[in-house]
Design an enzyme around this catalytic site. Structure first.
Site, PDB file in Angstrom:
ATOM      1  N   SER A 189       0.856  -1.181   0.000  1.00 36.49           N
ATOM      2  CA  SER A 189       0.000   0.000   0.000  1.00 36.49           C
ATOM      3  C   SER A 189       0.898   1.239   0.000  1.00 36.49           C
ATOM      4  CB  SER A 189      -0.921  -0.033   1.223  1.00 36.49           C
ATOM      5  OG  SER A 189      -1.710   1.136   1.304  1.00 36.49           O
ATOM      6  N   SER A 190       0.616   2.219   0.817  1.00 36.36           N
ATOM      7  CA  SER A 190       1.411   3.448   0.882  1.00 36.36           C
ATOM      8  C   SER A 190       1.038   4.218   2.126  1.00 36.36           C
ATOM      9  CB  SER A 190       1.144   4.317  -0.348  1.00 36.36           C
ATOM     10  OG  SER A 190       1.709   5.607  -0.181  1.00 36.36           O
ATOM     11  N   TYR A 208      -4.959   7.571  -6.232  1.00 36.06           N
ATOM     12  CA  TYR A 208      -3.886   6.743  -5.679  1.00 36.06           C
ATOM     13  C   TYR A 208      -4.053   6.547  -4.180  1.00 36.06           C
ATOM     14  CZ  TYR A 208       0.902   5.509  -4.231  1.00 36.06           C
ATOM     15  OH  TYR A 208       1.997   4.903  -3.673  1.00 36.06           O
ATOM     16  N   LYS A 251      -4.975   2.915  -2.325  1.00 36.51           N
ATOM     17  CA  LYS A 251      -4.025   2.336  -1.376  1.00 36.51           C
ATOM     18  C   LYS A 251      -4.693   2.106  -0.016  1.00 36.51           C
ATOM     19  CE  LYS A 251      -0.352   1.991  -3.955  1.00 36.51           C
ATOM     20  NZ  LYS A 251       0.087   0.644  -4.393  1.00 36.51           N
TER      21      LYS A 251
END
Length: 253
Positions: free
Chosen positions: A138-139, A152, A156
Site C-alpha cells: 500500500s502506501s 492513488y 491504497k
C-alpha cells in the site's frame, strides 16, 4: 537472523523496477525462485538476469496491469513453472496522477484489481504451501492527507482494508496476509524523480516533513517486505507495517 526462505517460490507483481524490483532481487539473494511481471520487456529481462545471478530460477512476463486476464495468466504460469507458490507480493501500481476520473479507473484496475486477481489465482497453490504468505504493498499516503486529493491515496487505503479481511479469511488455511505502507521513496524512474524537477516546491515540502530530510531507498523498503513474508515472521498476520522513516505524524495505537 535466518529468514528461512531458501527454496521458496515467490511471485512479485510490478517487480522490474523500484520497490518491487528490490523485493524481487532480495528474495533471490535469500535463495528463492522469483517470478515478476511488469510493463517493459527489457526491464523484465534485466531483472531476471539479476535474479538468476544468485543461482536461482526466474520467470517473467511483460503485461499491462489493467489487463486482468494477463495478470491471471502470469500467476498461473508462474505456479506451473515453479511447481507451486509460497509467497505472493502485490506491488503493481499506477502511481500518482490527479483527481481526474481517468486516474480513478486506472488506479482501480492496476493497484486494486491486479492484486485481487493475482490472489485469486494464487490461492489454490498457496494453501498447499507450508509457509504461505501474501504481502500487499500500500502506501503511507493511505494513512493521512497527502499532497492533494487523488485516486492513488484512496486505492491504497482500500488495499489495507482488503488485506486485513483476507488475513482473517485465510488464516485457517495457513496463509498469512500482511500489508506494507512505504513512505516517499526515491529510485531511478520514480515519480519523485520527476516531481523533483517539474514540481520542486512540492518535492522540497515533502522533504521538510521528513525527519531525516531524505527519502527512502527502495532496498530499505524491501528488507521489511521480505521479513514480513518470511517464516521468521510466522506469527505476524493481518498487520500493516508503515515504513516511512517517521514521515507520518499520527500515532498508531
Amino acid at each position: 537472523m535466518d529468514l528461512d526462505l531458501k527454496g521458496s517460490k515467490v511471485a512479485v507483481t510490478g517487480g522490474s523496477r523500484g520497490i518491487g524490483k528490490s523485493i524481487a532481487t532480495l528474495f533471490a539473494a535469500e535463495g528463492c525462485d522469483v517470478s515478476i511481471c511488469a510493463r517493459g520487456p527489457e526491464t523484465i529481462e534485466k531483472t531476471r538476469a539479476e535474479i538468476e545471478s544468485h543461482g536461482v530460477k526466474s520467470f517473467g512476463t511483460a503485461l499491462q496491469g489493467r489487463d486482468g486476464e494477463a495478470v491471471r495468466t502470469w500467476t498461473r504460469d508462474t505456479c506451473d513453472a515453479f511447481g507451486g507458490l509460497d509467497v505472493l507480493v502485490c506491488s503493481l501500481s499506477a502511481g500518482g496522477g490527479t483527481n481526474d476520473e481517468r486516474y480513478w479507473y486506472r488506479s482501480f484496475e492496476i493497484d486494486l484489481m491486479s492484486a485481487t486477481r493475482a490472489v485469486e489465482e494464487a490461492y489454490p497453490h498457496l494453501k498447499s504451501s507450508e509457509n504461505a504468505a501474501i504481502l500487499v504493498v500500500s502506501s503511507m499516503a493511505a494513512a493521512e492527507t497527502f499532497v492533494s486529493p487523488m485516486a492513488y491515496n484512496s486505492m491504497k487505503a482500500a488495499l489495507i482494508t482488503w488485506s486485513k479481511q483476507l488475513a482473517e479469511q485465510f488464516a485457517p488455511k495457513g496463509i498469512r496476509v500482511n500489508c506494507l505502507e512505504p513512505g516517499p521513496t526515491m529510485f531511478p524512474g520514480s515519480n519523485w524523480e520527476m516531481i523533483k524537477v517539474a514540481r520542486s516546491r512540492t518535492y522540497s515540502g515533502v522533504l521538510r516533513q521528513q525527519p531525516t530530510r531524505r527519502m527512502a531507498e527502495a532496498e530499505e523498503i524491501a528488507r521489511s517486505a521480505v521479513f514480513l513474508c518470511s517464516p521468521a515472521a510466522r506469527w505476524v498476520t493481518g498487520a500493516t507495517l508503515r515504513v516511512d522513516g517517521g514521515y507520518t505524524k499520527g500515532v498508531q495505537f
